[in-house]
Design a protein around this motif. Structure first.
Motif, PDB file in Angstrom:
ATOM      1  N   ILE A  90       0.961  -1.148   0.067  1.00  0.00           N
ATOM      2  CA  ILE A  90      -0.155  -0.027   0.132  1.00  0.00           C
ATOM      3  C   ILE A  90       0.778   1.227  -0.057  1.00  0.00           C
ATOM      4  CG2 ILE A  90      -1.711   1.332   1.238  1.00  0.00           C
ATOM      5  CD1 ILE A  90      -2.749  -1.433   0.200  1.00  0.00           C
ATOM      6  N   SER A  91       0.445   2.098  -0.781  1.00  0.00           N
ATOM      7  CA  SER A  91       1.110   3.427  -0.904  1.00  0.00           C
ATOM      8  C   SER A  91       0.341   4.598  -0.254  1.00  0.00           C
ATOM      9  CB  SER A  91       1.717   3.838  -2.279  1.00  0.00           C
ATOM     10  OG  SER A  91       2.150   2.879  -3.049  1.00  0.00           O
ATOM     11  N   PRO A  92       0.797   4.940   1.063  1.00  0.00           N
ATOM     12  CA  PRO A  92      -0.200   5.985   1.606  1.00  0.00           C
ATOM     13  C   PRO A  92      -0.087   7.563   0.952  1.00  0.00           C
ATOM     14  CG  PRO A  92       1.457   4.893   3.196  1.00  0.00           C
ATOM     15  CD  PRO A  92       1.990   4.492   1.687  1.00  0.00           C
TER      16      PRO A  92
ATOM     17  N   GLU B  44     -10.679  14.607  -3.186  1.00  0.00           N
ATOM     18  CA  GLU B  44     -11.784  13.317  -3.376  1.00  0.00           C
ATOM     19  C   GLU B  44     -11.056  12.073  -3.054  1.00  0.00           C
ATOM     20  OE1 GLU B  44      -9.733  14.355  -7.211  1.00  0.00           O
ATOM     21  OE2 GLU B  44     -10.576  15.567  -5.534  1.00  0.00           O
ATOM     22  N   ARG B  45     -10.129  11.833  -2.380  1.00  0.00           N
ATOM     23  CA  ARG B  45      -9.222  10.741  -2.066  1.00  0.00           C
ATOM     24  C   ARG B  45      -8.856  10.716  -0.522  1.00  0.00           C
ATOM     25  NH1 ARG B  45      -6.237   7.944  -5.587  1.00  0.00           N
ATOM     26  NH2 ARG B  45      -6.089   6.364  -3.847  1.00  0.00           N
ATOM     27  N   PHE B  46      -9.036   9.685  -0.119  1.00  0.00           N
ATOM     28  CA  PHE B  46      -8.684   9.458   1.478  1.00  0.00           C
ATOM     29  C   PHE B  46      -7.046   9.380   1.511  1.00  0.00           C
ATOM     30  CE2 PHE B  46      -7.540   7.259   5.303  1.00  0.00           C
ATOM     31  CZ  PHE B  46      -8.599   7.310   6.257  1.00  0.00           C
ATOM     32  N   SER B  47      -6.617   9.991   2.602  1.00  0.00           N
ATOM     33  CA  SER B  47      -5.366  10.362   2.719  1.00  0.00           C
ATOM     34  C   SER B  47      -4.655  10.093   4.120  1.00  0.00           C
ATOM     35  CB  SER B  47      -4.801  12.053   2.467  1.00  0.00           C
ATOM     36  OG  SER B  47      -3.500  12.257   3.046  1.00  0.00           O
ATOM     37  N   GLU B  48      -4.100   9.114   4.069  1.00  0.00           N
ATOM     38  CA  GLU B  48      -3.359   8.680   5.344  1.00  0.00           C
ATOM     39  C   GLU B  48      -2.637   9.547   6.231  1.00  0.00           C
ATOM     40  OE1 GLU B  48       0.389   5.796   6.419  1.00  0.00           O
ATOM     41  OE2 GLU B  48      -1.595   4.686   5.843  1.00  0.00           O
ATOM     42  N   ALA B  49      -1.961  10.651   5.627  1.00  0.00           N
ATOM     43  CA  ALA B  49      -0.965  11.469   6.015  1.00  0.00           C
ATOM     44  C   ALA B  49      -2.211  12.519   6.875  1.00  0.00           C
ATOM     45  CB  ALA B  49      -0.427  12.235   5.022  1.00  0.00           C
TER      46      ALA B  49
ATOM     47  N   PRO C 115       2.587   1.877   8.638  1.00  0.00           N
ATOM     48  CA  PRO C 115       2.509   2.962   7.334  1.00  0.00           C
ATOM     49  C   PRO C 115       1.757   1.878   6.289  1.00  0.00           C
ATOM     50  CG  PRO C 115       4.637   3.101   8.132  1.00  0.00           C
ATOM     51  CD  PRO C 115       4.029   2.099   8.885  1.00  0.00           C
ATOM     52  N   GLY C 116       0.525   2.447   5.767  1.00  0.00           N
ATOM     53  CA  GLY C 116      -0.289   1.799   4.785  1.00  0.00           C
ATOM     54  C   GLY C 116      -1.448   1.219   5.341  1.00  0.00           C
TER      55      GLY C 116
END
Length: 872
Positions: free
Chosen positions: A40-42, A50-55, A311-312
């Motif tokens: 998975i690339s965070p 319009e995208r979910f962002s892990e950061a 992460p991810g």
């Protein structure tokens, strides 16, 4: 035997063994990558809106776990967290377009109820716990429309910053709420985000919502987001009622992580989630319980910090949640409570019938209803019973029909013996090792557990073949070509039958898994075909033939490693908090449990290849090699220290004050407990400063120490039931009167009432004094109690301590600066005794100093407990 003196067959056997090691190592690397979200690339903080962002989600965790100092009930940080969450939701509300209606509210919940937890019946009373709620709907929606609930709790356990549990859950929903608004998606049905403030206190926040909120009956489906760690696999561990929620998840999840077998295991795990309130105790709402599994080392510890988030993990969770949320909101099966009650059960069997489902390494998901499982999971057993007839019909003159059935039965027992020995042998080695070393040397280095126990488990799997070959050798029996020697073929079908009958037994036991052994059974058939064709091409004595069999099983073996990896890693991490059973058995518990589970997992991962490959592997030279390797690893592992900051030892340090019910302290002590197999002797040996401070030597013996009475731990009830290995040490009550002007006090606040039937009602007032950071107050009531003003007037089932009178447990939480007024009803004039324990999270300087002396590899849960007793 030196390598250069081995026979050609032994050399070939070792080549085959190392080929298998290489194949399994490659598969293990793939599984490791999947379990730790390496694929998975965070997305960064500046990712498209319009995208979910892990950061962006992790930034919320940082605020909750770092900038806010503690989110425990009774501490100011819990209110700060509620303020932060509400402010973030208000910001989201301001960004909503004209086609959305967004409502944000803060509610105070209170109530009282009884529940069973860890086998103990308790009653809970609570007040003024804060829930934050956001409802997003279209402009033309009604308040009565069926809605989807997303739930997470923002409180954290005592002494923990709660980054994983459950800052990660709150952060996920905050980013998800923003995404719903910023993406331009208009939910076809309303979506409710509930941030409840009291899950760690036995699901009080969700109970308050389900019993008091005006929208409770509109919930048509829910997703409860939880954490038992800090990332990795985000598993659907509970689903229901019915199969509809898991079906929606299987169709919508971007990275499916779900196994119906988790529902069979979850009830025996010492814990619970808000799922219980929504789907079981107070409603029958269809829903999912989704939990971070890995990182259990940090669960409920001071090490549950932002940097531990895998992460991810947040990225995968967020992309799954938004997709599943949209699927629930768009489903025609989303119904309010009144509509669910009137559903035609026969026409909506998926609303009441559970299903079998599992993901394949998060790549895709397999789902089928239980009625389909009835057919699928019994086909292998039926096939096993039919094969003897088929073989007999092929050449009826070779062997009588009963001989085929007898050979197949012996094959089943042969494989069962191997699986059983594959568990027994590592358990024996684990016990033997503990005569020379401390338990849990593998705890901080999980790979050691695999290196210690897999080779000896493999040895156990091979023993039946080795014995069989030795017996055949003495009888002068030589192996013939395949299909000509019934015993060789029977070994395969016996192993097949073992997994087939295990699948059927699992199904008829009413459980929802069974897919693992079903997949093994079907894969073995495919492998058998590949093996049979390779024998025709290369011959029975060519090593290529069994290799073709193994290659055909690779998809199955890869999944077995994935399934077994989750199970084993979860257990290893949880052994640090499974409870310290008293000696002598507690000393062995963790090692035996891990050895047994690794033995079972080895049976799943290596068992399917045994019937075809064991003739190459069950050589005395290979068996000796496996034993020697095991002994070396057992010796090497004993040199490793079992704990580190990444795998801490959990210690409970309670500063106990006993009062007479006024401002007079009659006793003070330190009560110390550990929560795994290494007892306090281990602590004092490696932390002489602690031993010195408590006035005991490094040679401290638990057998000679004063044990803490069980009632000393009453503030933690029922969790206190796992604190069986503990000790009490004298402590001074220095400066305690300077810190507190008033201690907790229970007293009658008006005359008792006597009824005609002889019962009497005692009216009581509980003041918590000047304590400021109270987490919970626990009352233990003994005597002729017949009723009280809590939980609809009905006391819970009594505790029955050995040699003691029945007692009734009540936990109170919320607003320590307010008094509790309640009544107890006694059925006679006999005295009612009330023991009061108050858990205060503030520590005096001496306790802070003592806590700081513990080594960095330990996690010390420290607090102050005030105990007092009253008679009425």
């Amino acid at each position: 035997m030196p390598f250069w003196k081995m026979s050609a067959r032994d050399v070939t056997g070792f080549k085959f063994l190392f080929s298998l090691v290489f194949i399994y190592a490659l598969m293990s690397a793939i599984v490791y990558s999947v379990l730790h979200m390496k694929f998975i690339s965070p997305l960064p903080a500046n990712a498209p809106l319009e995208r979910f962002s892990e950061a962006r989600a992790v930034e919320h965790i940082r605020v909750l776990a770092e900038e806010i100092d503690g989110r425990q009930e009774g501490r100011p940080g819990l209110k700060e967290a509620a303020t932060y969450i509400k402010s973030q939701l208000e910001m989201v509300k301001e960004r909503a377009g004209p086609n959305l209606r967004v409502e944000v509210e803060e509610t105070q919940v209170d109530g009282s109820f009884s529940m069973m937890f860890l086998g103990h019946s308790i009653s809970l009373g609570y007040r003024n716990h804060t829930n934050i709620l956001m409802r997003i709907s279209s402009m033309n929606s009604l308040d009565t429309d069926a809605s989807v609930l997303m739930n997470a709790h923002y409180d954290s356990p005592v002494n923990s910053p709660g980054a994983g549990d459950c800052g990660s859950c709150v952060a996920s929903l905050l980013e998800l709420a923003r995404l719903v608004v910023d993406s331009g998606w208009v939910p076809p049905q309303p979506v409710i985000f509930l941030f409840n403030g009291a899950e760690e206190l036995f699901m009080l926040g969700s109970h308050g919502f389900m019993t008091k909120h005006k929208l409770k009956d509109t919930i048509g489906a829910f997703i409860n987001v939880e954490a038992s760690g800090t990332g990795g696999i985000d598993l659907v561990c509970q689903s229901g009622p019915g199969s509809w929620p898991s079906y929606v998840y299987s169709q919508a999840a971007v990275y499916p992580m779900a196994q119906s077998s988790a529902q069979d295991v979850f009830p025996v795990i010492p814990g619970d989630t808000d799922y219980r309130m929504f789907a079981e105790d107070y409603a029958d709402i269809p829903g999912l319980d989704i939990i971070f599994l890995l990182g259990g080392y940090y669960y409920h510890t001071t090490f549950d910090t932002v940097d531990r988030i895998v992460p991810g993990s947040m990225q995968a969770r967020g992309e799954n949640l938004i997709s599943v949320l949209k699927a629930f909101a768009s489903s025609s099966r989303l119904k309010v409570a009144s509509e669910r009650k009137t559903l035609d059960v026969d026409a909506n069997s998926d609303m009441v019938e559970r299903a079998v489902f599992f993901d394949y390494l998060t790549w895709f998901m397999v789902f089928y209803p239980r009625r389909v499982a009835f057919v699928l999971h019994n086909i292998p057993a039926a096939l096993f019973l039919c094969v003897p007839f088929f073989l007999y019909m092929m050449d009826p003159r070779t062997h009588p029909l009963l001989s085929f059935f007898w050979a197949f039965f012996k094959g089943v027992m042969h494989h069962f013996a191997g699986i059983l020995l594959g568990v027994i042998v590592p358990v024996l080695f684990a016990v033997i090792r503990l005569f020379f070393a401390y338990p849990m040397s593998w705890f901080a280095h999980s790979y050691l557990a695999f290196l210690m126990f897999i080779p000896c488990s493999f040895f156990g799997l091979l023993i039946p073949r080795a014995i069989s070959d030795r017996v055949s050798h003495f009888q002068g029996v030589s192996s013939k070509k395949i299909m000509k020697e019934p015993s060789d073929e029977a070994r395969f079908w016996g192993a097949f039958g073992f997994y087939a009958f295990a699948t059927s037994a699992y199904f008829f036991a009413g459980l929802n898994g069974g897919f693992m052994t079903f997949v093994i059974s079907i894969s073995m058939l495919l492998g058998w075909i590949a093996f049979y064709l390779s024998v025709k091409s290369y011959g029975y004595n060519s090593i290529k033939s069994p290799m073709f069999y193994v290659i055909a099983l690779v998809p199955c073996l890869l999944y077995s490693l994935y399934f077994g990896g989750i199970l084993t890693l979860l257990l290893i991490e949880k052994t640090g908090m499974m409870g310290a059973i008293p000696p002598p058995y507690g000393f062995y518990l963790a090692d035996v449990a891990v050895a047994a589970v690794i033995g079972i997992v080895t049976g799943l991962c290596l068992g399917p290849i045994i019937p075809i490959c064991d003739r190459w592997l069950a050589k005395s030279s290979i068996l000796k090699f496996l034993l020697h390797f095991t002994v070396v690893m057992l010796a090497v592992s004993s040199q490793f220290f079992p704990y580190s900051k990444d795998a801490p030892k959990r210690v409970v340090l309670q500063h106990t004050f006993i009062s007479t019910g006024g401002n007079e302290i009659t006793g003070s002590s330190y009560d110390l407990a550990v929560i795994d197999s290494n007892s306090m002797e281990f602590i004092f040996k490696h932390a002489p400063e602690v031993a010195k401070e408590l006035h005991v030597g490094p040679s401290f013996s638990l057998g000679n120490a004063e044990a803490s009475p069980q009632e000393a731990w009453m503030a933690l009830f029922p969790i206190s039931c796992v604190l069986t290995t503990n000790g009490r040490f004298p402590a001074k009550a220095n400066n305690i009167l300077e810190r507190y002007s008033q201690f907790p006090l229970l007293q009658a606040h008006k005359p008792q009432t006597t009824f005609e039937n002889g019962t009497r009602r005692v009216h009581l007032e509980l003041s918590l004094g000047s304590l400021e950071e109270i987490w919970v107050t626990v009352l233990n009531i003994t005597g002729p109690l017949s009723g009280w003003s809590f939980a609809d007037g009905k006391p819970p089932a009594p505790e029955l301590p050995p040699g003691g009178p029945p007692s009734y447990i009540l936990r109170l939480s919320g607003n320590s600066d307010e008094k509790w007024n309640f009544w107890l009803e006694a059925s006679s004039e006999e005295e009612v005794r009330v023991d009061v324990a108050v858990l205060d999270q503030r520590l005096d300087e001496e306790t802070i100093h003592l806590k700081g002396l513990f080594p960095k590899w330990s996690d010390v849960i420290a607090y102050t407990s005030f105990l007092s007793t009253y008679l009425f």
